[in-house]
Design an enzyme around this catalytic site. Structure first.
Site, PDB file in Angstrom:
ATOM      1  N   LEU A 152      -3.097   2.533  -9.211  1.00  0.00           N
ATOM      2  CA  LEU A 152      -1.814   4.423  -9.925  1.00  0.00           C
ATOM      3  C   LEU A 152      -1.312   4.428  -8.550  1.00  0.00           C
ATOM      4  CD1 LEU A 152       0.235   5.427 -11.723  1.00  0.00           C
ATOM      5  CD2 LEU A 152      -1.451   6.664 -12.578  1.00  0.00           C
ATOM      6  N   GLY A 207      -0.981  -6.376  -4.307  1.00  0.00           N
ATOM      7  CA  GLY A 207      -0.550  -7.670  -4.399  1.00  0.00           C
ATOM      8  C   GLY A 207       0.893  -6.662  -5.548  1.00  0.00           C
ATOM      9  N   ASN A 242       2.220  -3.825  -4.437  1.00  0.00           N
ATOM     10  CA  ASN A 242       2.997  -3.868  -3.262  1.00  0.00           C
ATOM     11  C   ASN A 242       4.160  -4.678  -2.792  1.00  0.00           C
ATOM     12  OD1 ASN A 242       1.885  -1.267  -3.609  1.00  0.00           O
ATOM     13  ND2 ASN A 242       0.262  -1.431  -2.048  1.00  0.00           N
ATOM     14  N   SER A 298      -0.919  -9.544  12.510  1.00  0.00           N
ATOM     15  CA  SER A 298      -0.173  -8.563  12.731  1.00  0.00           C
ATOM     16  C   SER A 298      -1.089  -7.526  14.047  1.00  0.00           C
ATOM     17  CB  SER A 298       0.301  -7.594  11.854  1.00  0.00           C
ATOM     18  OG  SER A 298      -0.882  -7.273  10.918  1.00  0.00           O
ATOM     19  N   SER A 349       4.875   7.047   8.739  1.00  0.00           N
ATOM     20  CA  SER A 349       4.061   7.055   7.782  1.00  0.00           C
ATOM     21  C   SER A 349       4.244   4.875   8.104  1.00  0.00           C
ATOM     22  CB  SER A 349       4.157   6.894   6.087  1.00  0.00           C
ATOM     23  OG  SER A 349       3.702   6.253   5.990  1.00  0.00           O
ATOM     24  N   ASP A 388       1.685  -4.678   3.799  1.00  0.00           N
ATOM     25  CA  ASP A 388       2.182  -5.591   2.405  1.00  0.00           C
ATOM     26  C   ASP A 388       3.614  -5.423   2.368  1.00  0.00           C
ATOM     27  OD1 ASP A 388       0.054  -5.383   1.155  1.00  0.00           O
ATOM     28  OD2 ASP A 388       0.393  -2.986   0.485  1.00  0.00           O
TER      29      ASP A 388
HETATM   30  N1  LIG Z   1       3.990   1.791  14.719  1.00  0.00           N
HETATM   31  C1  LIG Z   1       4.783   0.654  14.989  1.00  0.00           C
HETATM   32  N2  LIG Z   1       5.913   0.982  14.819  1.00  0.00           N
HETATM   33  C2  LIG Z   1       6.505  -0.757  14.414  1.00  0.00           C
HETATM   34  N3  LIG Z   1       6.229  -1.734  13.577  1.00  0.00           N
HETATM   35  C3  LIG Z   1       5.173  -1.419  13.449  1.00  0.00           C
HETATM   36  C4  LIG Z   1       3.891  -0.317  14.141  1.00  0.00           C
HETATM   37  N4  LIG Z   1       3.228  -0.581  12.330  1.00  0.00           N
HETATM   38  C5  LIG Z   1       3.175  -1.599  12.393  1.00  0.00           C
HETATM   39  N5  LIG Z   1       4.008  -2.326  12.550  1.00  0.00           N
HETATM   40  C6  LIG Z   1       5.054  -2.976  11.770  1.00  0.00           C
HETATM   41  O1  LIG Z   1       4.063  -3.609  10.388  1.00  0.00           O
HETATM   42  C7  LIG Z   1       3.516  -4.923  11.011  1.00  0.00           C
HETATM   43  C8  LIG Z   1       2.454  -4.645  10.248  1.00  0.00           C
HETATM   44  O2  LIG Z   1       1.131  -3.682  10.918  1.00  0.00           O
HETATM   45  P1  LIG Z   1       0.383  -3.719  10.693  1.00  0.00           P
HETATM   46  O3  LIG Z   1      -0.511  -4.795  11.717  1.00  0.00           O
HETATM   47  O4  LIG Z   1      -0.336  -3.025  11.381  1.00  0.00           O
HETATM   48  O5  LIG Z   1      -0.441  -3.509   9.475  1.00  0.00           O
HETATM   49  P2  LIG Z   1      -1.736  -4.163   8.816  1.00  0.00           P
HETATM   50  O6  LIG Z   1      -3.335  -3.067   9.802  1.00  0.00           O
HETATM   51  O7  LIG Z   1      -2.429  -5.426   7.948  1.00  0.00           O
HETATM   52  O8  LIG Z   1      -1.815  -2.954   7.391  1.00  0.00           O
HETATM   53  P3  LIG Z   1      -1.656  -2.188   6.219  1.00  0.00           P
HETATM   54  O9  LIG Z   1      -3.072  -0.877   6.792  1.00  0.00           O
HETATM   55  O10 LIG Z   1      -0.784  -1.963   5.225  1.00  0.00           O
HETATM   56  O11 LIG Z   1      -2.894  -3.464   5.597  1.00  0.00           O
HETATM   57  C9  LIG Z   1       3.361  -4.940  12.108  1.00  0.00           C
HETATM   58  O12 LIG Z   1       3.475  -6.248  12.693  1.00  0.00           O
HETATM   59  C10 LIG Z   1       4.954  -4.683  12.942  1.00  0.00           C
HETATM   60  O13 LIG Z   1       6.414  -5.090  12.819  1.00  0.00           O
END
Ligand SMILES: Nc1ncnc2c1ncn2[C@@H]1O[C@H](COP(=O)(O)OP(=O)(O)OP(=O)(O)O)[C@@H](O)[C@H]1O
Ligand SMILES: [Mg+2]
Length: 318
Positions: free
Chosen positions: A20, A48, A50, A229, A255, A261
């Site tokens: 939550l 999941g 999210n 990513s 943010s 997700d």
């Molecule tokens: N600063 C940024 N500017 C533009 N797009 C972003 C940025 N940060 C993340 N993204 C987008 O979000 C996607 C996923 O981000 P990221 O690689 O940070 O995933 P993650 O580390 O798994 O995230 P989380 O912390 O939510 O698990 C990226 O491939 C991109 O499309």
């Protein structure tokens, strides 16, 4: 009227360790004194869940299967119902955790407090599996950490079973749970760059290096598709014979909460609609970047995702 393909109903997300999410704002975080926070905002959360919420924001349907215990579990169910997200709460004896996010107005910094969540008994995680396969999904999104009491092979076992029924499993997890999914037949794995480096046991220096390591891992049986990513750099999609890098659009960062997700939501939604991989990748990147644009703990908004997606598509064609 446009009739939507049945397959859109066939995404099921699994969250064994939901939370939550409680979010508030305060002028400044300081020790010892009573901090006067704003009224809290409550959201259902966990990997999941999210993804299911982001799918809903994108106009799609999925069912969220999750373990739920105590008043936090009950509130997650209420909140999902209120958002019209189909969901199946699997009752557990432990009390579902809360996650706590504090936005500090004086610095615009966000403080995120995550607690571990309750153990699951064998009966409880087996009940989660039954609820999952009972829904006869076409896509399963297994996301997030595994609570204590659940075997580390859990995602791998889901995948082995799913594979027999042509169910595609998407795994977004890290560490040991990722290691133990190796070679089980995962359809799509979505580590971020850091998670991939930890998994591969080496620092990935540049794009050529990522490509080499990703190809090797796929050849060794990590998954059919690997989406790595890379935050502001977008994401790379790798299969046995393809390597595609979709750059992320430049957006004003609100943010980063929910980027990963939202990306998974965009990917699986498009795949379940029958879109080709490159299109799903583009939509996933658009959803991730849209989540970054939105303030606080908000996930992606459809109008942002659609706009970013169109812009990326236009840039590719020109
Ligand atoms: N600063 C940024 N500017 C533009 N797009 C972003 C940025 N940060 C993340 N993204 C987008 O979000 C996607 C996923 O981000 P990221 O690689 O940070 O995933 P993650 O580390 O798994 O995230 P989380 O912390 O939510 O698990 C990226 O491939 C991109 O499309
Ligand atoms: Mg992530």
């Amino acid at each position: 009227m446009l009739s939507l393909p049945m397959i859109m109903d066939k995404i099921v997300t699994l969250t064994l360790n939901p939370a939550l999410d409680v979010a508030t704002r305060v002028h400044a975080v300081a020790p010892e004194i009573k901090l006067r926070c704003q009224a809290a905002n409550f959201d259902p959360g966990g990997g999941g869940i999210n993804v299911s919420r982001a799918i809903r924001f994108l106009g799609g349907e999925s069912t969220a299967v999750y373990a739920a215990g105590g008043h936090n579990g009950a509130m997650i169910q209420q909140l999902l119902d209120a958002e019209s997200i189909r969901n199946r709460a699997v009752p557990i004896a432990g009390i579902t955790r809360q996650s706590f996010v504090v936005y500090e107005e004086s610095t615009t910094l966000q403080y995120r407090f995550n607690m571990p969540g309750p153990d699951l008994s064998a009966d409880e995680w087996i009940a989660c599996l039954e609820a999952l396969f009972d829904l006869e999904p076409a896509y399963i999104v297994a996301s997030g950490s595994l609570p204590a009491g659940v075997p580390l092979e859990f995602y791998g076992e889901i995948t082995r079973y799913a594979r027999q029924y042509d169910i595609r499993v998407i795994v977004d997890t890290a560490g040991e749970a990722l290691h133990r999914s190796f070679g089980t037949g995962v359809f799509l794995m979505k580590p971020n760059l850091r998670e991939l480096e930890l998994f591969a046991g080496e620092k990935l220096q540049d794009e050529a290096h990522i490509k080499t390591v990703a190809r090797r891992l796929i050849a060794e049986g990590l998954s059919d598709v690997l989406v790595v990513s890379m935050g502001a750099a977008g994401a790379a999609l790798v299969t046995a014979d393809r390597y595609l890098h979709q750059r992320a659009p430049v957006v004003k960062v609100g943010s980063k909460v929910g980027a990963g997700d939202s990306m998974v939501a965009g990917l699986v939604l498009r795949l379940a609609q029958g879109a080709p991989l490159e299109d799903a990748l583009r939509y996933g990147v658009a959803a991730g970047s849209a989540a970054v644009m939105s303030p606080g703990t908000q996930l992606c908004q459809k109008r942002d995702v659609d706009r970013l997606y169109q812009e990326m598509a236009a840039a590719t064609e020109s």
